[in-house]
Scaffold this motif. Structure first.
Motif, PDB file in Angstrom:
ATOM      1  N   THR B 159      98.898 113.200  68.700  1.00 51.47           N
ATOM      2  CA  THR B 159     100.683 113.000  68.844  1.00 51.47           C
ATOM      3  C   THR B 159     100.413 110.959  68.571  1.00 51.47           C
ATOM      4  O   THR B 159     101.102 110.688  68.759  1.00 51.47           O
ATOM      5  CB  THR B 159     101.710 112.525  70.351  1.00 51.47           C
ATOM      6  N   SER B 162      99.206 108.314  63.005  1.00 51.11           N
ATOM      7  CA  SER B 162     100.830 107.539  62.377  1.00 51.11           C
ATOM      8  C   SER B 162     101.586 108.775  61.913  1.00 51.11           C
ATOM      9  O   SER B 162     100.988 109.973  61.043  1.00 51.11           O
ATOM     10  CB  SER B 162     100.047 107.085  61.802  1.00 51.11           C
ATOM     11  N   ALA B 163     103.112 109.317  61.815  1.00 53.06           N
ATOM     12  CA  ALA B 163     103.514 109.549  61.305  1.00 53.06           C
ATOM     13  C   ALA B 163     103.241 110.147  59.612  1.00 53.06           C
ATOM     14  O   ALA B 163     102.952 110.913  58.964  1.00 53.06           O
ATOM     15  CB  ALA B 163     105.348 109.415  61.104  1.00 53.06           C
ATOM     16  N   ALA B 164     102.470 109.154  59.345  1.00 48.75           N
ATOM     17  CA  ALA B 164     102.270 108.887  57.339  1.00 48.75           C
ATOM     18  C   ALA B 164     101.288 109.076  57.210  1.00 48.75           C
ATOM     19  O   ALA B 164     101.742 110.289  56.380  1.00 48.75           O
ATOM     20  CB  ALA B 164     101.990 107.546  57.013  1.00 48.75           C
ATOM     21  N   GLU B 165      99.900 109.128  57.684  1.00 48.98           N
ATOM     22  CA  GLU B 165      99.060 109.550  57.942  1.00 48.98           C
ATOM     23  C   GLU B 165      98.822 111.162  58.573  1.00 48.98           C
ATOM     24  O   GLU B 165      98.796 112.112  57.597  1.00 48.98           O
ATOM     25  CB  GLU B 165      97.875 109.383  59.117  1.00 48.98           C
ATOM     26  N   MET B 166      99.749 111.773  58.855  1.00 47.34           N
ATOM     27  CA  MET B 166      99.802 113.335  59.534  1.00 47.34           C
ATOM     28  C   MET B 166     100.402 113.510  58.780  1.00 47.34           C
ATOM     29  O   MET B 166     100.610 114.545  58.012  1.00 47.34           O
ATOM     30  CB  MET B 166     100.813 113.454  61.317  1.00 47.34           C
ATOM     31  N   LYS B 167     102.185 113.379  58.340  1.00 46.13           N
ATOM     32  CA  LYS B 167     102.231 113.600  56.477  1.00 46.13           C
ATOM     33  C   LYS B 167     101.330 113.905  55.614  1.00 46.13           C
ATOM     34  O   LYS B 167     101.131 115.146  55.192  1.00 46.13           O
ATOM     35  CB  LYS B 167     103.471 112.986  56.660  1.00 46.13           C
TER      36      LYS B 167
END
Lengths: 209, 209
Positions: B159, B162-167
Motif C-alpha cells: 500500500t 505510488s499508484a503510478a509505480e504500482m500500475k
DNA sequence: TCAAGTTTTCAAATATTCTTGAAATCAATG
DNA sequence: CATTGATTTCAAGAATATTTGAAAACTTGA
C-alpha cells in the motif's frame, strides 16, 4: 528499440536534471538494512524466478538477474546502481551488460550531464523474446546446421560401409538437418527483423485452434 | 556459458601424471583400438556437435552425448555398449538414461533371452523436438508462470508504493505473464499430445511466408 | 596534455555442476 | 531362496563455469 520505454523516473536526480554528484544514493538492496516495501519485494521475487529460469536454459544466473532487474525496473540504470542492488562485482556487471547488449535486449543510453553509461532493457515482451531467439539461432542453430553438413560429408566419403547402413545413416542426418533448417528459415521470416513477427506468428497459430 | 568457445574435452592423464594404462588419446570411440571408417567418424562428429549444442542449452554434455549416440545408431543399445563407446562410467550412463527416459525421448526395451536392458531413441525428429519442448514446458515454463502469479500478489498487497509505480509494475508483470501463457497454451495444442503437431504448426506457418 | 571519473580485462579464487566407482539394491534364474 | 548378473545410488573427487578485484585502458573536460 521501437517501443522505447516510458522510463518513469522519480528518484533524486532526473535525466534532465543536474549532474548527480556522486552516485552515492541510498543503497537499495545492499548490505545496509533497508526496509523493503511490497513492490520492492515483488521485484526481488521476479528477479529470482527469472534468473532461475535463465540458468536452466544455459544463461548465467547473473546475466539473467541483471536483465530481470532492468526489465522490471523499466528505467535506465548505471553499473553502480546495479552492482549495489544485486550485490555483485563491478567486473561481473560489466561483462554481463556486454552480453545483454550483444543479444540486443539491453541498450546503452547516455544521460546528459552524467559521465556514466546507463542501460535499459527492451520492454516489449514479444520483441524481447524475438531478440533472444534470434541471438540463439545465430549463435547455435546456424553453426549446428553447418556442422551437420560436414558430418554428412564425412560419411559420404566412406566406401567400406554397407550400402544399407549408409543409407540409414544419411537418412537420419538428413531428417535432422531438414527439420532444423525449416525452423531456421521460419525464424528468418517471423523474427528475422525486429517487430511484431513473433506476435503475429503466435496469433496466426492461435487462430487455428 | 553460451559464448562459442573452444571446448576442451579430453582430460589429461591422471593427476600425478600416471600414464593412463589403457587410454591412448582417442576421440569418442570405444576402448579397444579400432580403426574407424568414415561412417563411424561421421557418427562421432554428430555426437560431438549435438553434445555441444545441448550443453549450451543447459543439457549436461553426457546426456546429450548418449542421446546423440542412440539417435544416430538408430538401434537399441545396452549400458555396457554405451559406456564402452562413449568412455563414461556406468553410473553416469545409468543416470543419463533415466533422464532421457523421463523426457520420453529414449525408451527401454527388453530383448528376450537377455537380462540386460536396452535403450533406443525416438527416431522421428519432429516427435523428438515435441517431446523436448513438452518436457521443458512442464519443468520450466509452468513453474515460472505460477511464480509470476505469486510475484504479482506480492506487489498487490503493498500500500506504500505510488499508484503510478504500482500500475507500471503490474503492467510489466502482466505483459510477461500473458506472453508466456500464450506460448504455454499454444504448445498445449500443437505439441500437447505426441504426433505431428509440431510438424503441422511449422507447415502452417511456412504457408504464410 | 593531464587528471579525474568510468569501464574493461583477466588471472585467481570461488562456486557449481558433473562424473566416478564401489556398495547397495534389485531381478531373474536354477 | 541363494546365486549371479544387472542397475541404481550417492558421497567424494574432478572438471567447468562464474565471480571477483584490482590494474590497465579508456573518455572526457579543462
Amino acid at each position: 528499440m521501437s517501443t522505447a520505454a516510458p522510463t518513469p523516473r522519480e528518484s533524486s536526480s532526473g535525466p534532465d536534471g543536474l549532474p548527480s554528484a556522486l552516485g552515492h544514493e541510498m543503497p537499495i538492496g545492499g548490505s545496509s538494512a533497508v526496509k523493503k516495501d511490497g513492490l520492492e519485494h515483488s521485484r526481488d521475487t521476479f528477479i529470482t524466478h527469472w534468473a532461475e529460469m535463465g540458468s536452466s536454459w544455459g544463461v548465467p544466473r547473473s546475466v539473467a538477474e541483471v536483465h530481470a532487474l532492468l526489465f522490471i525496473e523499466g528505467r535506465a540504470m548505471c553499473a553502480d546502481e546495479i552492482m549495489d542492488r544485486l550485490q555483485v562485482s563491478r567486473g561481473s556487471v560489466s561483462m554481463t551488460l556486454r552480453t545483454l547488449a550483444d543479444w540486443g535486449i539491453v541498450t546503452k543510453t547516455r544521460l546528459r550531464g552524467d559521465r556514466k553509461e546507463y542501460f535499459e532493457a527492451e520492454q516489449d515482451v514479444w520483441n524481447l523474446l524475438s531478440l533472444i531467439v534470434r541471438a540463439r539461432k545465430r549463435r547455435e542453430l546456424e553453426p549446428l546446421l553447418a556442422a551437420l553438413d560436414d558430418t554428412r560429408q564425412a560419411a559420404v566419403g566412406d566406401t567400406t560401409a554397407s550400402a544399407a547402413e549408409m543409407k540409414n545413416h544419411l537418412a537420419r542426418l538428413d531428417s535432422m538437418h531438414d527439420a532444423l533448417r525449416r525452423l531456421d528459415r521460419l525464424s528468418d521470416r517471423f523474427i528475422g527483423r525486429g517487430g511484431k513477427g513473433l506476435d503475429v506468428a503466435v496469433r496466426l497459430l492461435s487462430s487455428f485452434l
